[in-house]
Design a protein around this motif. Structure first.
Motif, PDB file in Angstrom:
ATOM      1  N   ILE A 254       0.860  -1.174   0.000  1.00 28.72           N
ATOM      2  CA  ILE A 254       0.000   0.000   0.000  1.00 28.72           C
ATOM      3  C   ILE A 254       0.902   1.232   0.000  1.00 28.72           C
ATOM      4  O   ILE A 254       1.963   1.241   0.629  1.00 28.72           O
ATOM      5  CB  ILE A 254      -0.954   0.006   1.221  1.00 28.72           C
ATOM      6  CG1 ILE A 254      -1.969   1.150   1.094  1.00 28.72           C
ATOM      7  CG2 ILE A 254      -0.184   0.071   2.531  1.00 28.72           C
ATOM      8  CD1 ILE A 254      -3.128   1.040   2.092  1.00 28.72           C
ATOM      9  N   ASP A 255       0.488   2.277  -0.726  1.00 30.41           N
ATOM     10  CA  ASP A 255       1.230   3.542  -0.795  1.00 30.41           C
ATOM     11  C   ASP A 255       0.457   4.605  -0.011  1.00 30.41           C
ATOM     12  O   ASP A 255      -0.732   4.834  -0.270  1.00 30.41           O
ATOM     13  CB  ASP A 255       1.393   3.997  -2.246  1.00 30.41           C
ATOM     14  CG  ASP A 255       2.307   3.082  -3.048  1.00 30.41           C
ATOM     15  OD1 ASP A 255       3.060   2.298  -2.431  1.00 30.41           O
ATOM     16  OD2 ASP A 255       2.263   3.148  -4.296  1.00 30.41           O
ATOM     17  N   ILE A 256       1.136   5.257   0.913  1.00 28.60           N
ATOM     18  CA  ILE A 256       0.515   6.298   1.745  1.00 28.60           C
ATOM     19  C   ILE A 256       0.980   7.657   1.251  1.00 28.60           C
ATOM     20  O   ILE A 256       2.189   7.942   1.225  1.00 28.60           O
ATOM     21  CB  ILE A 256       0.874   6.118   3.229  1.00 28.60           C
ATOM     22  CG1 ILE A 256       0.449   4.717   3.701  1.00 28.60           C
ATOM     23  CG2 ILE A 256       0.231   7.205   4.068  1.00 28.60           C
ATOM     24  CD1 ILE A 256      -1.027   4.427   3.575  1.00 28.60           C
ATOM     25  N   ALA A 257       0.014   8.520   0.864  1.00 20.13           N
ATOM     26  CA  ALA A 257       0.348   9.825   0.273  1.00 20.13           C
ATOM     27  C   ALA A 257       0.296  10.970   1.277  1.00 20.13           C
ATOM     28  O   ALA A 257       1.098  11.911   1.186  1.00 20.13           O
ATOM     29  CB  ALA A 257      -0.595  10.124  -0.892  1.00 20.13           C
ATOM     30  N   SER A 258      -0.642  10.933   2.240  1.00 11.59           N
ATOM     31  CA  SER A 258      -0.747  12.054   3.191  1.00 11.59           C
ATOM     32  C   SER A 258      -1.596  11.657   4.394  1.00 11.59           C
ATOM     33  O   SER A 258      -2.292  10.629   4.383  1.00 11.59           O
ATOM     34  CB  SER A 258      -1.352  13.282   2.508  1.00 11.59           C
ATOM     35  OG  SER A 258      -2.687  13.030   2.106  1.00 11.59           O
ATOM     36  N   PHE A 259      -1.527  12.510   5.422  1.00 12.49           N
ATOM     37  CA  PHE A 259      -2.288  12.310   6.657  1.00 12.49           C
ATOM     38  C   PHE A 259      -3.157  13.554   6.887  1.00 12.49           C
ATOM     39  O   PHE A 259      -2.678  14.689   6.759  1.00 12.49           O
ATOM     40  CB  PHE A 259      -1.342  12.119   7.849  1.00 12.49           C
ATOM     41  CG  PHE A 259      -0.399  10.967   7.703  1.00 12.49           C
ATOM     42  CD1 PHE A 259      -0.739   9.699   8.130  1.00 12.49           C
ATOM     43  CD2 PHE A 259       0.868  11.159   7.134  1.00 12.49           C
ATOM     44  CE1 PHE A 259       0.139   8.627   7.993  1.00 12.49           C
ATOM     45  CE2 PHE A 259       1.745  10.114   7.008  1.00 12.49           C
ATOM     46  CZ  PHE A 259       1.393   8.839   7.427  1.00 12.49           C
ATOM     47  N   THR A 296       9.267  -3.989   3.747  1.00 16.60           N
ATOM     48  CA  THR A 296       9.831  -3.003   2.829  1.00 16.60           C
ATOM     49  C   THR A 296       9.222  -1.642   3.141  1.00 16.60           C
ATOM     50  O   THR A 296       7.999  -1.519   3.239  1.00 16.60           O
ATOM     51  CB  THR A 296       9.544  -3.347   1.358  1.00 16.60           C
ATOM     52  OG1 THR A 296      10.011  -4.663   1.072  1.00 16.60           O
ATOM     53  CG2 THR A 296      10.228  -2.353   0.419  1.00 16.60           C
ATOM     54  N   VAL A 297      10.088  -0.631   3.289  1.00 19.25           N
ATOM     55  CA  VAL A 297       9.650   0.754   3.457  1.00 19.25           C
ATOM     56  C   VAL A 297      10.499   1.612   2.527  1.00 19.25           C
ATOM     57  O   VAL A 297      11.718   1.689   2.681  1.00 19.25           O
ATOM     58  CB  VAL A 297       9.805   1.245   4.911  1.00 19.25           C
ATOM     59  CG1 VAL A 297       9.404   2.717   5.006  1.00 19.25           C
ATOM     60  CG2 VAL A 297       8.977   0.401   5.868  1.00 19.25           C
ATOM     61  N   LEU A 298       9.843   2.249   1.547  1.00 14.54           N
ATOM     62  CA  LEU A 298      10.522   3.176   0.642  1.00 14.54           C
ATOM     63  C   LEU A 298       9.892   4.550   0.825  1.00 14.54           C
ATOM     64  O   LEU A 298       8.677   4.704   0.666  1.00 14.54           O
ATOM     65  CB  LEU A 298      10.377   2.710  -0.809  1.00 14.54           C
ATOM     66  CG  LEU A 298      10.956   1.319  -1.129  1.00 14.54           C
ATOM     67  CD1 LEU A 298      10.646   0.938  -2.568  1.00 14.54           C
ATOM     68  CD2 LEU A 298      12.450   1.285  -0.874  1.00 14.54           C
ATOM     69  N   ASP A 299      10.718   5.545   1.168  1.00 16.09           N
ATOM     70  CA  ASP A 299      10.207   6.889   1.385  1.00 16.09           C
ATOM     71  C   ASP A 299      10.725   7.826   0.302  1.00 16.09           C
ATOM     72  O   ASP A 299      11.443   7.386  -0.604  1.00 16.09           O
ATOM     73  CB  ASP A 299      10.570   7.371   2.793  1.00 16.09           C
ATOM     74  CG  ASP A 299      12.077   7.523   2.992  1.00 16.09           C
ATOM     75  OD1 ASP A 299      12.827   7.552   1.989  1.00 16.09           O
ATOM     76  OD2 ASP A 299      12.497   7.631   4.158  1.00 16.09           O
ATOM     77  N   HIS A 309       5.274   9.647  -1.733  1.00 15.41           N
ATOM     78  CA  HIS A 309       4.529   8.693  -0.910  1.00 15.41           C
ATOM     79  C   HIS A 309       5.478   7.715  -0.215  1.00 15.41           C
ATOM     80  O   HIS A 309       6.642   7.592  -0.575  1.00 15.41           O
ATOM     81  CB  HIS A 309       3.519   7.905  -1.758  1.00 15.41           C
ATOM     82  CG  HIS A 309       4.156   7.076  -2.828  1.00 15.41           C
ATOM     83  ND1 HIS A 309       4.463   7.573  -4.077  1.00 15.41           N
ATOM     84  CD2 HIS A 309       4.553   5.768  -2.838  1.00 15.41           C
ATOM     85  CE1 HIS A 309       5.003   6.624  -4.814  1.00 15.41           C
ATOM     86  NE2 HIS A 309       5.075   5.515  -4.080  1.00 15.41           N
ATOM     87  N   PHE A 310       4.932   7.014   0.780  1.00 17.44           N
ATOM     88  CA  PHE A 310       5.594   5.850   1.372  1.00 17.44           C
ATOM     89  C   PHE A 310       5.123   4.613   0.617  1.00 17.44           C
ATOM     90  O   PHE A 310       3.917   4.431   0.398  1.00 17.44           O
ATOM     91  CB  PHE A 310       5.185   5.658   2.844  1.00 17.44           C
ATOM     92  CG  PHE A 310       5.678   6.721   3.780  1.00 17.44           C
ATOM     93  CD1 PHE A 310       6.979   7.175   3.740  1.00 17.44           C
ATOM     94  CD2 PHE A 310       4.825   7.260   4.734  1.00 17.44           C
ATOM     95  CE1 PHE A 310       7.428   8.144   4.618  1.00 17.44           C
ATOM     96  CE2 PHE A 310       5.257   8.228   5.625  1.00 17.44           C
ATOM     97  CZ  PHE A 310       6.566   8.676   5.564  1.00 17.44           C
ATOM     98  N   HIS A 311       6.049   3.755   0.244  1.00 14.74           N
ATOM     99  CA  HIS A 311       5.675   2.421  -0.245  1.00 14.74           C
ATOM    100  C   HIS A 311       5.920   1.450   0.897  1.00 14.74           C
ATOM    101  O   HIS A 311       7.036   1.339   1.411  1.00 14.74           O
ATOM    102  CB  HIS A 311       6.512   2.015  -1.460  1.00 14.74           C
ATOM    103  CG  HIS A 311       6.354   0.556  -1.812  1.00 14.74           C
ATOM    104  ND1 HIS A 311       5.370   0.103  -2.679  1.00 14.74           N
ATOM    105  CD2 HIS A 311       7.029  -0.552  -1.390  1.00 14.74           C
ATOM    106  CE1 HIS A 311       5.459  -1.209  -2.790  1.00 14.74           C
ATOM    107  NE2 HIS A 311       6.454  -1.631  -2.007  1.00 14.74           N
TER     108      HIS A 311
END
Length: 325
Positions: A254-259, A296-299, A309-311
């Motif tokens: 999942i890709d997180i774009a904003s909070f 896996t965490v790609l910032d 985004h965060f992957h």
């Protein structure tokens, strides 16, 4: 002329006369040189073999030609015996062998035909999704039930949906759709993932994101929404034309774009390595915390493909190895 000179001349003449007489009496030998006996002749001694050469076989080792077998007329079978099947005529050696018929077997799964030599010779990094002939990973009923029970205990809002199979290995055996990552925190839009990815997201939010937001951004109030950019999607990594399949295509990412918070502006995920504010500290904190729950965490600092985004994914690697950047 002196007497001494006369004697010298007479001596020379005598020597020449003697030499001529000897040469006149010389004769050729009555017989020429005799030939040597052959090595295989009886009583002869074989010469020693030269180094690194194979010694010729002895006469007894040379196979003698065998007489041809007598050709018998075919016997007429008895009345109660079946006649022998006629022998097919032998094909000439120059004839090309006929291609063998393909072996019959069970039908292959859809999209998994036999590979061509061109496909076999390509390295994985140069293969398209279709050329890789991947399949969907099966999921255990017991493990899925245990995972969904953990989601319910955390208050995650989700629903089970039918199996997804988009071909070429894209799909999820037991997919779920998550609408709230935690109670009161909307996941926008809804995310289609495997249960392990949803569980990692919920634990990261509860134990990493919410405490970091309370410490860094208390004036913005409660976290209400997490905006995601991509969940399940059939594609290769970074949407490339060739290479390894993306974990998005397996429901693991999942890709997180904003909070979004009750007050203030959204905290967008972007490059914040040099951001000395509490917002920058918040993003760096939740990025580091992600590696406790995801493999896996790609910032935005990892590469250009993740600048916004965060992957996060839960791919399983040998030895429990994790990649976080």
């Amino acid at each position: 002329m002196t007497e001494t000179d006369a004697l010298r001349k007479l001596s020379i003449l005598a020597i020449l006369l003697a030499a001529a007489t000897f040469l006149a009496g010389a004769r050729l030998p009555p017989h020429g040189p005799l030939p040597q006996p052959r090595p295989d002749a009886a009583g002869s001694t074989s010469p020693s073999p030269l180094p690194d050469k194979t010694e010729p076989p002895a006469p007894n080792d040379v196979p003698a030609p065998q007489p041809k077998p007598d050709v018998k007329e075919p016997e007429t079978p008895a009345p109660d015996q079946p006649a022998a099947a006629p022998t097919e005529p032998k094909k000439p050696e120059s004839a090309k062998p006929e291609p063998a018929e393909p072996m019959q077997g069970p039908p292959l799964p859809p999209g998994q035909g036999p590979q061509t030599p061109e496909e076999d010779n390509k390295p994985p990094a140069e293969q398209t999704l279709e050329e890789q002939h991947l399949t969907i990973e099966p999921e255990s009923d017991a493990e899925h039930a245990e995972c969904t029970a953990a989601l319910k205990a955390l208050g995650v809002v989700f629903k089970d949906v039918p199996r997804i199979d988009d071909g070429n290995g894209c799909g999820i055996d037991k997919p779920i759709i998550v609408s709230e990552a935690l109670p009161g925190i909307t996941l926008k839009p809804e995310a289609t993932v495997r249960c392990p990815a949803a569980l990692a997201l919920a634990r990261w939010m509860k134990e990493g994101v919410i405490p970091a937001a309370s410490a860094a951004l208390p004036e913005q109030g409660r976290l209400t929404t997490v905006n995601q950019a991509t969940s399940y999607m059939c594609r290769l990594r970074n949407s490339a034309g060739t290479g390894k399949i993306s974990e998005h295509a397996r429901g693991n990412a999942i890709d997180i774009a904003s909070f979004h918070f009750e007050k203030g502006e959204d905290v967008a995920v972007r490059s914040r390595r040099e951001d000395a504010t509490l917002t920058g500290a918040f993003q760096r904190t939740v990025s580091a915390a992600g590696c406790l729950y995801f493999t896996t965490v790609l910032d935005p600092e990892s590469d250009a493909a993740h600048e916004t985004h965060f992957h996060l994914d839960v791919i399983e690697r040998k030895g429990g190895y994790r990649y976080c950047h």
